[in-house]
Design an enzyme around this catalytic site. Structure first.
Site, short mmCIF file in Angstrom:
data_model
loop_
_atom_site.label_atom_id
_atom_site.label_comp_id
_atom_site.label_asym_id
_atom_site.label_seq_id
_atom_site.Cartn_x
_atom_site.Cartn_y
_atom_site.Cartn_z
N LEU A 1 -70.13 -9.10 89.80
CA LEU A 1 -70.09 -7.74 89.62
C LEU A 1 -71.79 -6.39 89.39
O LEU A 1 -71.75 -7.72 88.47
CB LEU A 1 -69.08 -7.12 88.68
N GLY B 1 -66.38 -17.10 85.58
CA GLY B 1 -67.50 -17.04 84.70
C GLY B 1 -67.00 -15.19 84.29
O GLY B 1 -65.83 -14.74 85.18
N GLY B 2 -67.81 -14.93 83.39
CA GLY B 2 -67.24 -13.87 82.95
C GLY B 2 -67.31 -12.48 83.78
O GLY B 2 -66.01 -12.05 84.88
N ASP B 3 -68.02 -11.84 85.66
CA ASP B 3 -67.83 -11.54 85.83
C ASP B 3 -68.14 -11.76 87.38
O ASP B 3 -68.56 -10.89 88.20
CB ASP B 3 -68.45 -10.25 85.85
N GLU B 4 -67.82 -13.08 87.22
CA GLU B 4 -68.67 -13.53 88.49
C GLU B 4 -66.73 -14.24 89.01
O GLU B 4 -65.70 -14.91 88.53
CB GLU B 4 -68.66 -15.32 88.30
#
Lengths: 207, 346
Positions: free
Chosen positions: B221, B261-264
């Site tokens: 993102l 992952g966080g925003d992956e």
């Protein structure tokens, strides 16, 4: 019933008879080898199933099994210490059995020990009346009384009689004949345990 | 002799009780009898064990430090004045004792008539330590004393607490293990990294046995950090949940969407795959992800960069190489100005 009962049986099987016996029992009753958690509740039926399997694997009678469990329990350091708070000598310990249920309730309200009452008869003869809703506590008490006699160094004759065979309200009787209070040197007992006193956990089960 | 003398409320003859220190000691093993000058005239056997017989005749203040005293005198009874006291042992200041001190009239003893003090002491909360330190036994306490019950309870409580702590530890370990073995991401409900790795391995195995080509997409993102920083984590979470919904909506049943992952996010797309289709799919995704998301009356705006690898039907693909290729393609998209897709073939 509180898991501490099943866990005690498990610890007895593991530590007294070895983990191979425990594994065999586990396979018979189909539970995980980790067994029971002392502080969780289990169905009463489980205890019966567990004892039944242990009887078969060890090839001994229910009464002998329960008596062995009682004796073994009383020899674990944590429980031995708690029982020794009953009195300075074996006679006082016997008298303190009247309070054992109350003490246990104070320590662990969910633990349903049977009601115990000690009746004195003639010189040195006593009858312990055990009233529990599950049969077998009489035999367990006989084992505990025997082990504690060794602990105090007293010479006693103990006989479990009138044992129940079926669940229900009933009394079991254990006769105790105290022959010699100072028969041998008892094991040492300090009122205050070592500062980092071990608990039931020191008898941790290894599978 | 200690002499206790009281008027009966009924107005009858005064009742007197005479007790020897020995008898008193049996009732109160920690009693202390002080003369009017504060010297110890007698004491109970347990206190003797602690202070030593040589303390007899010495001043009370050589052994005790008075910390507190609260008096209450019964009305019309000037003599039986009782005080609640708290004392420390001078030589062992760690031990606090408490008790009652009461003034009594004595009949002689050393030829000195007068007002003496009778004190009955007890170990308070430091009982266990005192028992250990002074080597006390059952017989050092009066039968009516609850000291033994106290010791029993503290030991039983410690055993139960230990057992509970061990149980908590085991449950915590089990919880962590379960979390590690879990295959889904708690926030979005998508597959997690672990599930994705397993799925990619499976896809490569199927490919090696003559399976069809698939596309591997790595999506990141854009401007997510800004949303998180300016509107807070709750807004960030809302964006992630919405993004997960978009990815799930746009993919088909046989595809896999994972938050890694966080925003992956990673995707495995199956079906008829070629560069144009993947690019079209990616553009559709990006435009949907660019739609503003309303969170608590704030509009959150993000975009997405995508790196795609088309994994063709040939032998020798390995997961690490493919992931690196997808990552390189993603980097190219970011570098080209975000909100883009780069497709490569492997």
């Amino acid at each position: 019933m509180l898991g501490v009962v099943n866990k005690s049986i498990q610890s007895f099987l593991c530590n007294h008879h070895g983990s191979s016996v425990w594994r065999e029992v586990v396979e018979r009753i189909g539970i995980a080898p980790e067994g029971f958690e002392a502080m969780l509740d289990y169905e009463d039926r489980q205890t019966e199933v567990l004892l039944g399997a242990a009887e078969t694997v060890l090839d001994i009678s229910r009464e002998a099994l329960l008596e062995d469990i009682g004796a073994w329990l009383a020899m674990t350091e944590s429980l031995r210490r708690l029982l020794r708070f009953g009195g300075a000598d074996y006679l006082e310990f016997l008298f303190s059995l009247d309070d054992l249920q109350g003490r246990a309730m104070m320590a662990l309200p969910g633990l349903e020990l049977p009601e115990l009452s000690l009746n004195g008869e003639t010189q040195g003869r006593f009858t312990l009346v055990v009233s529990g809703w599950m049969p077998g506590w009489g035999a367990v008490m006989a084992g505990i009384l025997r082990a504690m006699a060794d602990d105090y160094g007293a010479l006693v004759l103990i006989e479990a009689s009138e044992l129940q065979s079926r669940p229900g309200v009933g009394e079991e009787r254990v006769s105790v004949c105290l022959l010699d209070m100072d028969h041998a040197e008892g094991r040492r007992f300090d009122l205050a345990g070592p500062a980092h006193e071990g608990s039931l956990s020191t008898e941790r089960v290894t599978v | 002799m200690t002499h206790l003398d009281r008027d009966l409320p009924g107005g009858g003859a005064p009742a007197a009780l005479t007790l020897s220190p020995d008898i008193l000691g049996q009732f109160m093993p920690l009693f202390l009898w002080l003369d009017k000058r504060g010297r110890i005239r007698a004491m109970g056997p347990t206190l003797t064990k602690i202070l030593g017989t040589e303390a007899i005749g010495t001043a009370y203040a050589r052994h005790f430090v008075l910390r507190r005293a609260r008096g209450h005198a019964p009305e019309g009874d000037p003599i039986g004045k009782a005080r609640r006291i708290a004392v420390n042992l001078l030589r062992h200041p760690g031990f606090n004792l408490r008790g009652t001190a009461i003034e009594i009239v004595t009949g002689g003893g050393g030829g000195e008539d007068g007002t003496d003090t009778l004190v009955n002491l007890s170990f308070g909360i430091h009982l266990s330590e005192a028992v250990r330190f002074f080597g006390l036994t059952e017989t050092d306490f009066a039968a009516s004393d609850l000291a033994i019950e106290f010791l029993f309870m503290s030991e039983a409580k410690a055993a139960v607490l230990n057992e509970l702590q061990a149980l908590t530890r085991r449950l915590e370990d089990a919880r962590r293990a379960a979390q590690n073995e879990a295959l889904s991401d708690a926030l979005t409900g998508l597959a997690n990294r672990r599930a994705f790795d397993a799925a990619l391995d499976r896809a490569l195995k199927v490919l090696g046995r003559g399976g069809r080509r698939f596309a591997l997409l790595h999506l990141d993102l854009d401007f997510f950090k800004q949303v998180n920083d300016t509107l807070g984590h709750a807004a960030g979470d809302a964006v992630l949940v919405q993004a997960a919904k978009v990815l799930s909506d746009e993919t088909r049943r046989g595809d896999l969407v994972a938050r890694v992952g966080g925003d992956e996010f990673m995707m495995i797309l199956r079906g008829p795959i070629n560069a144009e289709r993947v690019e079209g799919f990616a553009k559709r995704l990006i435009s949907r992800l660019e739609e503003p998301i309303l969170h608590e009356s704030e509009l959150c705006r993000v975009s997405a960069s995508i790196g795609a690898v088309i994994v063709g039907e040939k032998a020798g693909h390995d997961a690490v190489g493919l992931l690196a290729a997808a990552d390189a393609a993603l980097y190219a998209s970011k570098h080209a100005g975000r909100g883009r897709c780069t497709v490569s073939e492997a």
